[in-house]
Design an enzyme around this catalytic site. Structure first.
Site, mmCIF file in Angstrom:
data_model
loop_
_atom_site.group_PDB
_atom_site.id
_atom_site.type_symbol
_atom_site.label_atom_id
_atom_site.label_comp_id
_atom_site.label_asym_id
_atom_site.label_seq_id
_atom_site.Cartn_x
_atom_site.Cartn_y
_atom_site.Cartn_z
ATOM 1 N N ASN A 92 0.854 -1.191 0.000
ATOM 2 C CA ASN A 92 0.000 0.000 0.000
ATOM 3 C C ASN A 92 0.887 1.237 0.000
ATOM 4 O O ASN A 92 2.086 1.140 0.282
ATOM 5 C CB ASN A 92 -0.981 -0.018 1.188
ATOM 6 C CG ASN A 92 -0.286 0.128 2.531
ATOM 7 O OD1 ASN A 92 0.465 1.064 2.759
ATOM 8 N ND2 ASN A 92 -0.542 -0.821 3.434
ATOM 9 N N HIS A 96 -8.594 0.331 2.371
ATOM 10 C CA HIS A 96 -9.605 -0.419 3.115
ATOM 11 C C HIS A 96 -10.696 0.548 3.563
ATOM 12 O O HIS A 96 -10.431 1.726 3.856
ATOM 13 C CB HIS A 96 -9.010 -1.077 4.361
ATOM 14 C CG HIS A 96 -8.348 -2.396 4.107
ATOM 15 N ND1 HIS A 96 -7.278 -2.843 4.849
ATOM 16 C CD2 HIS A 96 -8.600 -3.379 3.212
ATOM 17 C CE1 HIS A 96 -6.895 -4.033 4.415
ATOM 18 N NE2 HIS A 96 -7.688 -4.378 3.414
ATOM 19 N N CYS A 151 -7.506 -0.929 12.624
ATOM 20 C CA CYS A 151 -6.812 -2.028 11.956
ATOM 21 C C CYS A 151 -6.219 -3.016 12.945
ATOM 22 O O CYS A 151 -6.092 -4.213 12.649
ATOM 23 C CB CYS A 151 -5.700 -1.492 11.060
ATOM 24 S SG CYS A 151 -6.279 -0.605 9.600
ATOM 25 N N ALA A 157 -19.487 32.593 -41.598
ATOM 26 C CA ALA A 157 -18.212 33.308 -41.604
ATOM 27 C C ALA A 157 -17.277 32.864 -42.723
ATOM 28 O O ALA A 157 -16.643 33.696 -43.377
ATOM 29 C CB ALA A 157 -17.515 33.149 -40.253
ATOM 30 N N ASP A 215 -23.209 38.261 -38.734
ATOM 31 C CA ASP A 215 -23.596 39.531 -39.363
ATOM 32 C C ASP A 215 -24.359 39.225 -40.640
ATOM 33 O O ASP A 215 -24.063 38.279 -41.352
ATOM 34 C CB ASP A 215 -22.351 40.369 -39.697
ATOM 35 C CG ASP A 215 -21.666 40.882 -38.439
ATOM 36 O OD1 ASP A 215 -22.377 41.164 -37.463
ATOM 37 O OD2 ASP A 215 -20.421 40.975 -38.445
ATOM 38 N N SER A 257 -12.832 24.151 -37.407
ATOM 39 C CA SER A 257 -14.198 24.587 -37.127
ATOM 40 C C SER A 257 -14.780 23.660 -36.075
ATOM 41 O O SER A 257 -15.446 22.677 -36.404
ATOM 42 C CB SER A 257 -15.057 24.563 -38.394
ATOM 43 O OG SER A 257 -16.390 24.919 -38.089
ATOM 44 N N HIS A 264 -19.017 23.351 -35.794
ATOM 45 C CA HIS A 264 -19.619 22.699 -36.949
ATOM 46 C C HIS A 264 -19.104 21.258 -37.077
ATOM 47 O O HIS A 264 -19.853 20.354 -37.454
ATOM 48 C CB HIS A 264 -19.318 23.488 -38.225
ATOM 49 C CG HIS A 264 -19.997 24.831 -38.254
ATOM 50 N ND1 HIS A 264 -21.335 24.987 -38.510
ATOM 51 C CD2 HIS A 264 -19.519 26.071 -38.030
ATOM 52 C CE1 HIS A 264 -21.657 26.265 -38.460
ATOM 53 N NE2 HIS A 264 -20.568 26.948 -38.157
ATOM 54 N N ASP A 315 -1.124 24.208 -38.254
ATOM 55 C CA ASP A 315 -1.776 25.319 -38.938
ATOM 56 C C ASP A 315 -2.541 24.764 -40.141
ATOM 57 O O ASP A 315 -1.971 24.027 -40.969
ATOM 58 C CB ASP A 315 -0.712 26.327 -39.382
ATOM 59 C CG ASP A 315 -1.297 27.478 -40.163
ATOM 60 O OD1 ASP A 315 -1.582 28.513 -39.552
ATOM 61 O OD2 ASP A 315 -1.476 27.318 -41.392
#
Length: 700
Positions: free
Chosen positions: A22, A168, A264, A523, A601, A633, A636, A677
C-alpha cells in the site's frame, strides 16, 4: 469494562514493514522501531481492556501484518466470513485466523480462493446492526458481497473506494454509536457518496478533512460513546465532543508506516444481531461475451478497465485465445455492479466495444411507447456511431440511419428499427429503453490488415507536428482513391482556413474534384468572398499581412453585395465574385450548406438560420460520405461528428490541441487529429496530390 464486548488483538512480536502493498509502506521498509511499536500497541491494548474484554491470537513468524487483526475476517453472531487476502504477502495468515475462530466455536464460511475479501477492514456494521457497509475497489471484490449478505443474513450496502491511500473501508469510514458516521467523502466515488447521504442523515454525518484523514482519524475504535484513535485536529475533536463522544488519542505512528491504526489493530468479535434484519443485496450481475483480436488490439484491456472505472467488478469466466495470428479470440466475462444504474452505465460502454450477452441470457430489447411527440420515454438507450442491432421477437434487427446521440425507434406497422433524433420521435412509435437486447457490430481486423497495408488509414489518435507529413501523405492517397472511384468527400471548414491562406488550396481541391460537399457557417463564406472581392480577410490584406484602413467594414460590404444579388450563386454568375472557395463550389456544382448562429452579421441569403433545417441539410449532404475533412471549425465539426456513423474516415485539423482531441476522440479507429496550422496542412496536401498525379502520369 463491558463483560459483553470483546475484541481480538495480536501482539506485534514479529511486526515490521517487510514489503510494499500500500502507499503508506513506500519508503518505510524496515524503518519501523520494534520497541516503539510494542509500546504503542500496549498503550492501545490497555485503553481497550479498560472498556472491554480483549482476546489474543498468537503472532506467527513470517507474517508481520497479523497484528492488523481487523483483516482476519468478518464476524456477526457466531458466523465468521474468513478473509481471502488480495496480496500473497498476507495470504499465509488465513489458516492461523481460521484455527482461532474454530477454536472459539464460530462457524467459519470460506469464500472461493480467488475471490479477495479482507474482513472487517472492508466490511463495517453500523453500530445498531441494521446493515453492513462493504467496501470494494482495491482489496475486496464486489462479487464477495452477495456471500456476506447470504451467510450473515444482513443487508449489504456496497461502497466503492477511489483513493489508493484509503485502500480499506475502515481507513476512511467509521460507523459510530447512535447512528453517527465519521468518514472522509473524497475517498469514495460520487455514487457511493450519494448512498451514504441517503442512508445517514446530514446531522449524523461527520466529514473529516484530508489533514485528519491522512492521520487515520477514521480508523478508530468506537466503544459506546468513546472513540479511540491515533490523533486528530482540535476542530474535529470539538465536533465529536459536541455530539456527546469522548475522544481518546493514543500515538500509533509506527503502525501508520504500514497503513494501519487503531481500528486495523482490533477485530470486534461481538457485533449486534438483529432478528428483524434479513439478507438484502443490491448487486446486479450480467455475463457478456467479447470477440475479436482481443489481445493485440487491446480490446480486452479496454473492456475490463471500463468496468472498473465505472464502479463495477469483473470475473473472466472463459478466455479462448486464437491459435493463429489471423484467428480471433473470445472471452466470457461476468460483470457485477452495485446497482442497475451503474450496470447500465457499464454495459452501455461495453456495448460500444461490441460486447453481447451470452445466448442463454439474450432477451428481446425493452420497448416503451412514445406518448408525446418529440419526447422519448425515460431511460431510453442513447445511440453511438457504431452500427447497432436490436433483438426483436427473437431476431437481431439492424438499426437504420445510425448516428450518435439519438434514440432507436421501432415503427408500429413495419417493425423497422431506425435511429432518430428526439425531436423526430412520433406518437405510436416504440423506443428502446435500458440496455437489454442491444449490440453493436464492430469490424474485426487481422494483424496483417492493421500492419501491412501500405496506405491503410491511420490509427486513431492525435498527430503532432512531427507526423504531419506522414498524415498528409496518407490523406492525399485516400483522397485520390476516393476521387478515382467516384466516391464522396465532405469538408467542414471554418474561417481560419481563409485567414491562414488556405483558401486557395481548398479552392483547388474543389476545382479538381476532390470535394463533393462543403459544410460551414456564415463566416467562412463571408471571408472567402471578402478575399476574392477586396483582397482582405477580416480587414487584413492577405498579401501584405497588415490591416487596411476601413477594413473592418469590408465583410459587411461583401454581405450587402451578395444580398443585393440574391444569393452566392447569382453573385458568382454576375461576376461579383471572381474566385475563391464559394466561387469554385458554384462553378463545379459542389453543394454547400451554411449553418447560421446568433453572432452572424447579415447574414448571407444562403445562410440557414433555422437550426433544425440546417441540421437536416448537413445530414443530407453527409449521406454516402467516405471521408470528412474537419478544418478548424470546432462547433460545426462536432455537429458533423454526431451525425456520422462509424466507418467514415475523419481528419480533424486545428492549431489548438484541445480542439483536435475533442473532435477526434469519438472511439472510431478511422479518425485522426492533426495539430498544425490549417493553411500549412492544405498547402502540403495539395503538394502531395501533385506528386501522386506526377507519379501516376509517369507510370502511364
Amino acid at each position: 469494562m463491558s463483560d459483553s464486548l470483546r475484541f481480538l488483538m495480536c501482539a506485534p512480536d514479529h511486526y515490521d514493514v517487510d514489503y510494499v502493498i500500500n502507499p503508506w509502506m513506500e519508503g518505510n521498509i524496515h524503518k519501523s522501531s520494534r520497541d516503539r511499536a510494542v509500546e504503542q500497541w500496549h498503550h492501545l491494548y490497555h485503553i481497550i481492556k479498560e472498556r472491554a474484554i480483549v482476546d489474543l491470537v498468537s503472532p506467527e513468524v513470517g507474517w508481520p501484518d497479523m497484528v492488523f487483526t481487523a483483516n482476519a475476517g468478518l464476524i456477526l453472531g457466531k458466523n465468521v466470513v474468513l478473509s481471502r487476502f488480495f496480496h500473497k504477502e498476507r495470504q499465509g495468515e488465513e489458516p492461523y485466523f481460521q484455527q482461532w475462530f474454530e477454536s472459539q466455536g464460530y462457524t467459519v464460511h470460506l469464500l472461493p480462493t480467488d475471490l479477495p475479501f479482507e474482513g472487517a477492514g472492508d466490511a463495517l456494521l453500523d453500530r445498531e446492526g441494521f446493515c453492513l457497509w462493504a467496501g470494494y475497489g482495491f482489496r475486496s471484490e464486489l462479487d464477495s458481497h452477495p456471500y456476506l449478505a447470504k451467510w450473515l443474513d444482513i443487508e449489504v450496502t456496497s461502497l466503492r473506494l477511489m483513493d489508493e491511500r484509503f485502500y480499506h473501508l475502515d481507513t476512511c469510514f467509521c460507523p459510530l454509536t447512535d447512528g453517527y458516521l465519521l468518514y472522509y467523502p473524497p475517498a469514495f466515488d460520487a455514487y457511493s457518496n450519494r448512498l451514504i447521504e441517503m442512508r445517514v442523515p446530514s446531522e449524523k454525518r461527520i466529514a473529516v478533512e484530508e489533514a485528519d484523514a491522512v492521520k487515520f482519524a477514521c480508523n478508530a475504535v468506537n466503544i459506546d460513546k468513546t472513540i479511540i484513535l491515533n490523533q486528530i485536529s482540535l476542530g474535529l475533536k470539538h465536533k465529536l465532543e459536541s455530539t456527546g463522544f469522548t475522544v481518546v488519542e493514543t500515538p500509533l505512528t509506527e503502525f501508520l508506516k504500514a497503513g494501519g491504526a487503531a481500528k486495523c489493530l482490533t477485530l470486534r468479535v461481538t457485533e449486534p444481531v438483529r432478528a428483524e434484519v434479513c439478507a438484502t443485496i443490491h448487486l446486479e450481475s450480467r455475463t457478456i461475451r467479447l470477440e475479436g483480436h482481443l489481445l493485440d488490439s487491446g480490446l480486452i484491456n479496454r473492456a475490463l478497465d471500463k468496468i472498473v472505472e465505472a464502479g463495477g467488478s469483473f470475473q473472466v469466466l472463459k478466455f479462448d485465445l486464437g491459435e493463429q495470428r489471423q484467428s480471433t479470440s473470445s472471452a466470457e466475462v461476468k460483470v457485477s455492479a452495485p446497482s442497475h444504474d451503474v450496470m447500465e452505465a457499464i454495459l452501455s460502454q461495453l456495448i460500444d466495444l461490441g460486447a453481447v450477452n451470452l445466448p442463454e441470457d439474450e432477451r428481446d430489447a425493452k420497448l416503451e411507447p412514445v406518448i408525446l411527440a418529440g419526447v422519448a420515454p425515460d431511460d431510453f438507450y442513447v445511440t453511438t456511431i457504431y452500427p447497432t442491432e436490436v433483438r426483436l421477437n427473437g431476431e437481431w434487427v439492424r438499426v437504420q440511419n445510425q448516428r450518435m446521440d439519438g434514440a432507436i425507434a421501432i415503427h408500429p406497422q413495419t417493425g423497422i428499427a431506425r435511429c432518430k433524433l428526439l425531436r423526430d420521435l412520433e406518437v405510436g412509435e416504440r423506443v428502446v429503453v435500458d440496455i437489454q437486447g442491444i449490440r453493436t457490430v464492430r469490424k474485426t481486423e487481422s494483424r496483417e490488415q492493421r500492419n501491412t497495408q501500405e496506405f491503410s488509414f491511420m490509427s486513431a489518435g492525435v498527430s503532432s507536428e512531427r507526423r504531419v507529413e506522414l498524415v498528409v501523405e496518407q490523406v492525399a492517397w485516400e483522397l485520390r482513391q476516393i476521387r478515382d472511384r467516384a466516391g464522396k468527400v465532405v469538408v467542414t471548414a471554418g474561417p481560419v482556413v481563409i485567414h491562414t491562406g488556405g483558401g486557395e488550396h481548398l479552392s483547388r481541391l474543389i476545382r479538381e474534384g476532390y470535394v463533393q460537399a462543403l459544410l460551414g457557417g456564415n463566416a467562412i463564406a463571408v471571408h472567402d468572398m471578402e478575399q476574392s472581392m477586396l483582397g482582405t480577410s477580416l480587414g487584413v490584406d492577405m498579401k501584405r499581412g497588415v490591416a487596411v484602413r476601413g477594413g473592418h467594414r469590408h465583410h459587411l460590404k461583401v454581405i450587402n453585395h451578395v444580398r443585393r444579388c440574391g444569393s452566392i450563386a447569382q453573385a458568382v454568375e454576375q461576376g461579383i465574385i471572381p474566385s475563391g472557395v464559394m466561387y469554385e463550389c458554384v462553378k463545379n456544382n459542389v453543394p454547400f450548406s451554411l449553418a447560421g448562429s446568433i453572432r452572424d452579421d447579415g447574414p448571407l441569403p444562403d445562410t440557414e438560420m433555422d437550426l433544425i433545417k440546417a441540421q437536416q441539410d448537413y445530414a443530407r449532404l453527409l449521406e454516402g460520405a467516405e471521408m470528412i475533412l474537419m478544418l478548424s471549425s470546432m462547433l460545426h465539426s462536432i455537429g458533423v461528428g454526431n451525425m456520422t456513423a462509424a466507418g467514415v474516415k475523419m481528419v480533424c485539423v486545428d492549431i489548438n490541441p484541445a480542439v483536435v482531441t475533442k473532435l477526434s476522440d469519438r472511439g472510431s479507429v478511422e479518425s485522426v487529429g492533426v495539430v498544425t496550422d490549417v493553411g500549412l496542412f492544405l498547402s502540403l496536401l495539395v503538394q502531395q496530390l501533385d506528386k501522386l498525379t506526377s507519379r501516376y502520369q509517369t507510370l502511364v
